[in-house]
Design a protein around this motif. Structure first.
Motif, PDB file in Angstrom:
ATOM      1  N   LEU A   1     -52.056 -68.597  43.215  1.00  0.00           N
ATOM      2  CA  LEU A   1     -51.968 -69.834  43.983  1.00  0.00           C
ATOM      3  C   LEU A   1     -53.193 -70.687  43.687  1.00  0.00           C
ATOM      4  CD1 LEU A   1     -54.174 -69.400  46.515  1.00  0.00           C
ATOM      5  CD2 LEU A   1     -52.360 -67.938  47.346  1.00  0.00           C
ATOM      6  N   THR A   2     -53.140 -71.946  44.107  1.00  0.00           N
ATOM      7  CA  THR A   2     -54.281 -72.854  43.980  1.00  0.00           C
ATOM      8  C   THR A   2     -54.920 -73.029  45.347  1.00  0.00           C
ATOM      9  OG1 THR A   2     -53.260 -74.027  42.127  1.00  0.00           O
ATOM     10  CG2 THR A   2     -55.039 -75.150  43.303  1.00  0.00           C
ATOM     11  N   LEU A   3     -56.214 -72.765  45.437  1.00  0.00           N
ATOM     12  CA  LEU A   3     -56.946 -72.838  46.702  1.00  0.00           C
ATOM     13  C   LEU A   3     -57.851 -74.070  46.694  1.00  0.00           C
ATOM     14  CD1 LEU A   3     -57.719 -71.379  49.402  1.00  0.00           C
ATOM     15  CD2 LEU A   3     -59.622 -70.367  48.139  1.00  0.00           C
ATOM     16  N   HIS A   4     -57.796 -74.833  47.780  1.00  0.00           N
ATOM     17  CA  HIS A   4     -58.651 -76.007  47.962  1.00  0.00           C
ATOM     18  C   HIS A   4     -59.648 -75.683  49.071  1.00  0.00           C
ATOM     19  CE1 HIS A   4     -55.810 -78.677  45.691  1.00  0.00           C
ATOM     20  NE2 HIS A   4     -54.965 -77.732  46.085  1.00  0.00           N
ATOM     21  N   TYR A   5     -60.927 -75.784  48.743  1.00  0.00           N
ATOM     22  CA  TYR A   5     -62.014 -75.408  49.670  1.00  0.00           C
ATOM     23  C   TYR A   5     -62.865 -76.641  49.959  1.00  0.00           C
ATOM     24  CZ  TYR A   5     -66.793 -73.644  50.667  1.00  0.00           C
ATOM     25  OH  TYR A   5     -68.032 -73.434  51.173  1.00  0.00           O
ATOM     26  N   ARG A   6     -63.084 -76.928  51.231  1.00  0.00           N
ATOM     27  CA  ARG A   6     -63.956 -78.030  51.643  1.00  0.00           C
ATOM     28  C   ARG A   6     -64.949 -77.529  52.672  1.00  0.00           C
ATOM     29  NH1 ARG A   6     -59.064 -80.821  50.841  1.00  0.00           N
ATOM     30  NH2 ARG A   6     -59.273 -82.687  49.530  1.00  0.00           N
ATOM     31  N   SER A   7     -66.187 -77.969  52.533  1.00  0.00           N
ATOM     32  CA  SER A   7     -67.239 -77.545  53.460  1.00  0.00           C
ATOM     33  C   SER A   7     -68.332 -78.605  53.501  1.00  0.00           C
ATOM     34  CB  SER A   7     -67.831 -76.199  53.020  1.00  0.00           C
ATOM     35  OG  SER A   7     -68.917 -75.844  53.857  1.00  0.00           O
TER      36      SER A   7
ATOM     37  N   LEU B   1     -61.256 -75.166  38.871  1.00  0.00           N
ATOM     38  CA  LEU B   1     -60.514 -76.270  38.285  1.00  0.00           C
ATOM     39  C   LEU B   1     -61.200 -77.609  38.517  1.00  0.00           C
ATOM     40  CD1 LEU B   1     -56.891 -75.228  39.379  1.00  0.00           C
ATOM     41  CD2 LEU B   1     -58.062 -74.718  37.223  1.00  0.00           C
ATOM     42  N   GLU B   2     -61.871 -77.731  39.669  1.00  0.00           N
ATOM     43  CA  GLU B   2     -62.500 -79.017  40.008  1.00  0.00           C
ATOM     44  C   GLU B   2     -63.592 -78.782  41.047  1.00  0.00           C
ATOM     45  OE1 GLU B   2     -61.262 -83.362  41.977  1.00  0.00           O
ATOM     46  OE2 GLU B   2     -59.703 -81.903  41.419  1.00  0.00           O
ATOM     47  N   VAL B   3     -64.697 -79.507  40.909  1.00  0.00           N
ATOM     48  CA  VAL B   3     -65.802 -79.465  41.879  1.00  0.00           C
ATOM     49  C   VAL B   3     -66.236 -80.898  42.143  1.00  0.00           C
ATOM     50  CG1 VAL B   3     -68.133 -78.675  42.370  1.00  0.00           C
ATOM     51  CG2 VAL B   3     -66.593 -77.205  41.074  1.00  0.00           C
ATOM     52  N   ASP B   4     -66.373 -81.253  43.429  1.00  0.00           N
ATOM     53  CA  ASP B   4     -66.750 -82.628  43.786  1.00  0.00           C
ATOM     54  C   ASP B   4     -67.585 -82.600  45.062  1.00  0.00           C
ATOM     55  OD1 ASP B   4     -66.949 -85.353  44.022  1.00  0.00           O
ATOM     56  OD2 ASP B   4     -64.975 -85.608  44.941  1.00  0.00           O
ATOM     57  N   ASP B   5     -68.738 -83.262  45.035  1.00  0.00           N
ATOM     58  CA  ASP B   5     -69.563 -83.373  46.237  1.00  0.00           C
ATOM     59  C   ASP B   5     -70.043 -84.815  46.425  1.00  0.00           C
ATOM     60  OD1 ASP B   5     -71.288 -83.565  44.159  1.00  0.00           O
ATOM     61  OD2 ASP B   5     -72.752 -82.112  44.909  1.00  0.00           O
TER      62      ASP B   5
END
Length: 591
Positions: A103-109, A139-143
């Protein structure tokens, strides 16, 4: 973050690297806590500081350490009840593209720097709870928007879970007629949001505490606490498999707080009255008066709206009454009432246990602080008796004989008080002790100044070494400076046996010699750092054949100091040295 997480990291460092390494990491990170209170909230910077310090101390890359911290967190946290930490601020997760192979997991913190920590947690959860190996691919990192976002693909065998998901989807497609009024009665804390996020329907339990809610924008009344995302129609639709947590923007005014004394009994249920009486002792002023709702968002296509089905997050009855809610406001069909009642029953017990743990933690922290002080004192005493490098090797378990080391060139100094036996016969034993203490204290101060090593004292004999235990090129000149400083210091020490009151001072003989020695700790009882070799014996002979208030030295010392214009040599000639025969020696003087 809670101290429990930090204790988990301490446990990992202690088990993997040892207590000594943990202490070094603490010191490097400038963290004075030898332990953490599990229920206390600490600074968010502690874990990153520990990771950076651990990298410097262990040489292990920081990202690898953070991943290991995440692995240990899962095992350590599994011993505790996660719900016992109401102030915890977890990140937001949601899943897309679930297939048979992952699965694809989306993590926000709101926290940065925990990406590797998360990977370690995911891997360990799969291993410990599902016996499954999980591979994480970023797959992707954004801050860039103040929120740290990571998108990653989790690869694992998901064939069974995917099949169950397909079966549940088929069941949900069955038509079950139910009216909206029936649905709303089942969920007294529901809200219906239009496409513009305007509240078009509000549950009967929400209206009394937010009487003007209908027709308002939902984000005017509630903050979106979880998941961490934009509060918009499109974002909600893409996160419908997430738990949503909404917190009121303003505090809630209690409906009966001011008028409770005048409220007649028939306005409250029997349950409310008995519970209020039983709960009056629980007056925790720290409870806030904000309404928090937790539940799910459902897209109702027929209504062109979003339905929020939630329940209030209540710690206990006291919290519930401060929000102006009654026990009858809570749903009957779920466990809301039971949870509130259980929370009230457990709150006093938990508070007592927490107080006891905090007391124990404070006592332990104070004991650890005192222990650290005593360890430092012990270390200082030990390092005065044995060189630090040698002491650390002995602590590591090396046999004492292995600490022996050959020093190719060093300089040894012996000193002796002239007429010491006669002086001792004329004064009391305590006066002798005071005499030696005053003299040795002065000499010890000079040793620190010239960075020499005090080997031992036997009676009035004082032995010093230069170039030991750390070799240096200036061993002979440092010993020479020390010798003349000792002679000058003797002029300030009065001879206590002098009855003529002429102010006679103590006199000293000094002998020095340079050569090869072996230094180390030998034996088991009363371990001491000793020097062995002919150089020691020769230096002792230089002192015993010397004269009062003069520095007697050998040819090897002259060779070491040749070219040093600070000193000059007066040839004494050849003299008989016990065990050596005739030796050419010199008087050392300052130019």
């Amino acid at each position: 973050m809670y101290g429990l997480l930090l204790e988990g990291i301490y446990s990992y460092l202690r088990v993997v690297f040892g207590e000594e390494t943990l202490t070094k990491v603490r010191q490097k990170a400038n963290i004075t806590h030898s332990g953490f209170d599990s229920f206390r909230v600490y600074s968010e910077t502690v874990i990153p500081r520990l990771a950076r310090a651990a990298q410097d101390v262990t040489g292990m890359p920081q990202e690898e350490l953070m991943e290991s911290f995440g692995v240990s967190f899962v095992s350590y946290m599994s011993r505790y009840n996660y719900d016992s930490y109401p102030k915890i601020k977890p990140p937001s997760f949601f899943v897309t593209d679930e297939t048979e192979d992952g699965l694809t997991l989306h993590y926000r913190s709101k926290r940065k720097g925990f990406k590797s920590y998360l990977k370690g947690q995911i891997r360990q959860v799969g291993k410990e709870f599902y016996n499954t190996d999980i591979k994480c691919h970023e797959l992707e990192v954004d801050d860039s928007h103040g929120i740290f976002y990571v998108k990653m693909r989790l690869s694992f065998d998901n064939s069974e879970g995917f099949a169950n998901l397909h079966f549940v989807t088929q069941l949900c497609e069955m038509n079950m007629p139910i009216t909206s009024s029936d649905l709303f009665r089942l969920f007294p804390f529901h809200m219906v949001l239009s496409r513009e996020l305007v509240l078009t329907s509000v549950g009967k339990a929400i209206l009394p505490v937010l009487p003007h809610a209908l027709g308002c924008q939902v984000d005017d009344l509630f903050h979106l606490e979880r998941p961490i995302m934009e509060f918009s129609w499109e974002s909600i639709l893409s996160h419908t498999n997430n738990i949503f947590e909404l917190k009121s923007v303003d505090g809630i005014e209690n409906r009966f707080e001011d008028s409770f004394d005048d409220m007649s009994v028939d306005k409250l249920s029997d349950t409310d009255i008995s519970l209020i009486s039983a709960d009056q002792t629980n007056q925790n002023d720290s409870l806030n008066k904000y309404l928090t709702l937790r539940g799910q968002m459902l897209h109702m296509e027929q209504w062109n709206a979003i339905l929020f089905l939630g329940t209030p997050v209540l710690e206990n009855l006291d919290h519930m009454f401060k929000l102006g809610l009654y026990i009858n406001d809570l749903s009957i069909h779920d466990s809301s009432r039971e949870l509130v009642l259980a929370g009230t029953q457990q709150s006093a017990e938990l508070k007592l246990l927490l107080d006891q743990e905090q007391t124990k933690s404070k006592k332990l922290e104070e004991s650890m602080r005192k222990l650290d002080i005593e360890i430092k004192r012990t270390d200082q005493l030990l390092y005065q008796m044995i060189p630090k490098s040698v002491a650390n090797r002995l602590r590591a378990g090396e046999p004492s004989v292995n600490t022996c080391e050959v020093f190719d060139i060093c300089t040894i100094l012996f000193s002796d008080v002239v007429g010491f036996t006669t002086i001792c016969s004329a004064i009391s034993p305590m006066e002798v002790v005071n005499l030696l203490n005053g003299m040795y204290t002065t000499f010890d101060t000079l040793i620190e100044k010239f960075q020499l090593y005090k080997v031992e004292t036997i009676g009035d004999a004082y032995m010093i070494a230069g170039g030991i235990p750390k070799p240096c090129d200036k061993h002979a000149s440092s010993i020479a400076e020390m010798a003349f400083a000792m002679l000058n210091a003797m002029k300030t020490l009065k001879d206590p046996s002098d009855e003529t009151d002429t102010g006679a001072h103590l006199k000293l003989r000094v002998g020095i010699h340079s050569g090869t020695v072996v230094g180390g700790v030998v034996g088991l009882k009363m371990p001491r750092y000793c020097l062995f070799g002919d150089t020691v014996n020769t230096a002792n002979r230089m002192e015993s054949t010397g004269q009062a208030m003069r520095v007697h030295c050998s040819q090897s010392v002259k060779n070491c100091l040749d070219g040093n214009k600070q000193y000059s040599f007066e040839q004494r000639g050849s003299i008989e040295i016990k065990g050596k025969g005739q030796m050419k020696t010199y008087w050392l003087t300052c130019s």
